[in-house]
Design an enzyme around this catalytic site. Structure first.
Site, short mmCIF file in Angstrom:
data_model
loop_
_atom_site.label_atom_id
_atom_site.label_comp_id
_atom_site.label_asym_id
_atom_site.label_seq_id
_atom_site.Cartn_x
_atom_site.Cartn_y
_atom_site.Cartn_z
N ASP A 115 0.86 -1.19 0.00
CA ASP A 115 0.00 0.00 0.00
C ASP A 115 0.89 1.23 0.00
OD1 ASP A 115 -2.43 -1.33 -0.02
OD2 ASP A 115 -2.61 -1.35 2.15
N ASP A 131 -6.51 -1.23 -5.23
CA ASP A 131 -7.65 -0.88 -4.37
C ASP A 131 -8.51 0.19 -5.05
OD1 ASP A 131 -6.64 -2.58 -2.38
OD2 ASP A 131 -5.65 -0.95 -1.31
#
Length: 153
Positions: A115, A131
């Site tokens: 991330d 995402d």
């Protein structure tokens, strides 16, 4: 190029973009460091997410792999069945497939998802490109389905 081939190429390009961004972040930013990208708007960081959204259910990689495969296979099946439906339906499913596979690659190859995107203007979870595909894809799919329901299709 037929529609199915075009969708496959788009999925592969989206996955490639996701993986390139993740690779760049891993190579350029030390784990946990935050770097301003667009001041007061977006920062970049490198986190290893071993859970799901908001880092829930840490270290349940097998569970996430199974769930991802079920969702992606379901989305591919639904896309195959509805390929000739609205462009929005196809786009939403394409984004869901690409996002699911992008994070699946991380989980299988590394045991975690990379991330990197931190929104500075709101207290929100740090996320990645895949995402974003998933979120936008689900929103588009819901709107397309609501539109079909309203129009009676």
């Amino acid at each position: 190029m037929k529609k199915r081939g075009m969708v496959a190429v788009i999925v592969l390009l989206l996955i490639a973009l996701d993986q390139l961004v993740k690779s760049y972040i891993v190579q350029q930013i030390p784990l946990g460091e935050v770097r301003s990208w667009i001041p007061n708007f977006v920062s970049l960081t490198y986190l290893q997410n071993r859970g799901a959204a908001f880092s829930i259910l840490q270290d349940q990689q097998l569970l996430f792999a199974i769930i991802t495969l079920v969702v992606v296979v379901g989305a591919i099946w639904y896309l195959h069945k509805h390929m000739e439906d609205s462009l929005w339906m196809v786009l939403g499913l394409t984004l869901i497939i690409a996002g699911g596979l992008g994070n699946f690659i991380d989980r299988i190859s590394q045991g975690f998802v990379v991330d990197m995107i931190h929104l500075d203007f709101i207290n929100f979870a740090i996320f990645n490109v895949a995402d974003s595909y998933l979120t936008v894809g689900v929103i588009i799919l819901l709107i397309a389905m609501l539109k079909e329901e309203i129009n009676g299709n």
